[in-house]
Enzyme design. Structure first.
Site, PDB file in Angstrom:
ATOM      1  N   GLU A  80       0.795  -1.230   0.000  1.00 18.21           N
ATOM      2  CA  GLU A  80       0.000   0.000   0.000  1.00 18.21           C
ATOM      3  C   GLU A  80       0.833   1.288   0.000  1.00 18.21           C
ATOM      4  O   GLU A  80       0.352   2.329   0.464  1.00 18.21           O
ATOM      5  CB  GLU A  80      -0.950   0.006   1.193  1.00 18.21           C
ATOM      6  N   HIS A  99      -0.432   5.281   7.847  1.00 16.40           N
ATOM      7  CA  HIS A  99      -1.624   4.525   7.437  1.00 16.40           C
ATOM      8  C   HIS A  99      -1.862   3.456   8.485  1.00 16.40           C
ATOM      9  O   HIS A  99      -0.927   2.731   8.845  1.00 16.40           O
ATOM     10  CB  HIS A  99      -1.431   3.881   6.067  1.00 16.40           C
ATOM     11  N   HIS A 170     -11.757  -0.088   6.242  1.00 16.53           N
ATOM     12  CA  HIS A 170     -10.328  -0.362   6.128  1.00 16.53           C
ATOM     13  C   HIS A 170      -9.538   0.321   7.258  1.00 16.53           C
ATOM     14  O   HIS A 170      -8.973  -0.361   8.099  1.00 16.53           O
ATOM     15  CB  HIS A 170      -9.867   0.116   4.742  1.00 16.53           C
TER      16      HIS A 170
HETATM   17 MN    MN Z   1      -4.265  -0.926   4.911  1.00 17.19          MN
END
Ligand code: MN
Length: 242
Positions: A80, A99, A170
Site C-alpha cells: 500500500e 496509514h 479499512h
Molecule cells: Mn491498509
C-alpha cells in the site's frame, strides 16, 4: 549536522515512530509510517513489509513518489505504498504519513450516522470535519487495499488539505508536517474514536467548536507539546534500545 548524519537521524526517528505507533495500539501486524526524504522531496522513506513493532534501521527503504524502490536490496516493500507517494505528491506541506487500521477508528469509517468529530482538546488535531473515502466509488469491488497510484491519488484528493481521512471498511490515512505531528495525530485520532464511542453511549455529545478546534490544534502541534509527548511515547516503547 552533516548530510549523512541528517539522513541517519531521520531514519532513527522513523524507526522510533514505528515502535511508538505499535506500542500505542495504532498499528498491529499491519499499518505503516513514512517520512519524506530529508534531501530529496521527490522521495520518501518507508520500512520494508513487516510489522512496525519490530522495524529497525536496515528495514528502511527509499522510494520515488511513484513507489519505485531506489535500492530494494532484496527487501519486499509494503503493497500500500501508493498511499504515501500520492499524499507527498499532492501536498508539498506534508513530510510524514501514517496509514493504520486502528480497530476503534474503523467503525466510524462505516457508519454514516456517526461521523468522527473531535470530542477533546488533545484530539482537536483531527480537524473540524473528517472525510471518509470509499475505494468502491471509483474502483468497484476490490480487496480494499490501495495498490495503484490512481487509487492513492483518489484517496489523497479526499484528504484534501486536511490531516486525516478515513477509508471505508479499512482504516485511515494521517498526514503531518513532521513525523512527530503525524504520529501525534494518529495516536489522538484513535483516542478520539474511543472517547467519542463512549460519549455516544451516554448520549448527545457536545463536540468541540470550529474555533476551539483551531485554538487547541495550535497548542497541541506546538513544539513544546509534541516534544513532551514524543519523549513519553518513546520511553514507553523502549526506543532508547533501537
Ligand atoms: Mn491498509
Amino acid at each position: 549536522m552533516s548530510t549523512a548524519g541528517d539522513l541517519a537521524a531521520t531514519i532513527r526517528e522513523l524507526v522510533h515512530a514505528n515502535r511508538i505507533l505499535a506500542h500505542e495500539g495504532v498499528v498491529d501486524a499491519f499499518g505503516h509510517v513514512s517520512v519524506r526524504h530529508p534531501h530529496d522531496p521527490q522521495r520518501y522513506l518507508l520500512s520494508r513489509s513487516r510489522s512496525p513493532a519490530i522495524v529497525t534501521a536496515p528495514d528502511i527503504m527509499e522510494f520515488t513518489l511513484e513507489g519505485e524502490a531506489v535500492d530494494a536490496g532484496g527487501r519486499r516493500p509494503y503493497a500500500e505504498r501508493p498511499i504515501h507517494g500520492a499524499v507527498y505528491e499532492m501536498r508539498p506541506d506534508v513530510n510524514a504519513v501514517v496509514h493504520n487500521h486502528a480497530y476503534e477508528v474503523v467503525p466510524f469509517s462505516v457508519s454514516a450516522a456517526s461521523p468522527l468529530r473531535a470530542v477533546t482538546h488533545v484530539s482537536a488535531v483531527i480537524g473540524a470535519a473528517v472525510p471518509v473515502w470509499d475505494i468502491r466509488t471509483r474502483f468497484g469491488d476490490t480487496n480494499l487495499l490501495v495498490v495503484t497510484m490512481a487509487q492513492g491519488r483518489d484517496l489523497a484528493a479526499t484528504l484534501g488539505g486536511g490531516r486525516v481521512a478515513l477509508m471505508r471498511g479499512h482504516g485511515c490515512v494521517v498526514a503531518g508536517r513532521t513525523l512527530r505531528e503525524a504520529v501525534n495525530t494518529a495516536i489522538y485520532l484513535r483516542v478520539n474514536a474511543i472517547l467519542q464511542q463512549q460519549a455516544l453511549q451516554l448520549g448527545e455529545p457536545q463536540y468541540l467548536s470550529p474555533g476551539e478546534i483551531e485554538r487547541c490544534t495550535e497548542l497541541q502541534l506546538s513544539a513544546f507539546a509534541l516534544d513532551r509527548a514524543w519523549e513519553y511515547w518513546a520511553a514507553r516503547a523502549g526506543c532508547e534500545n533501537v
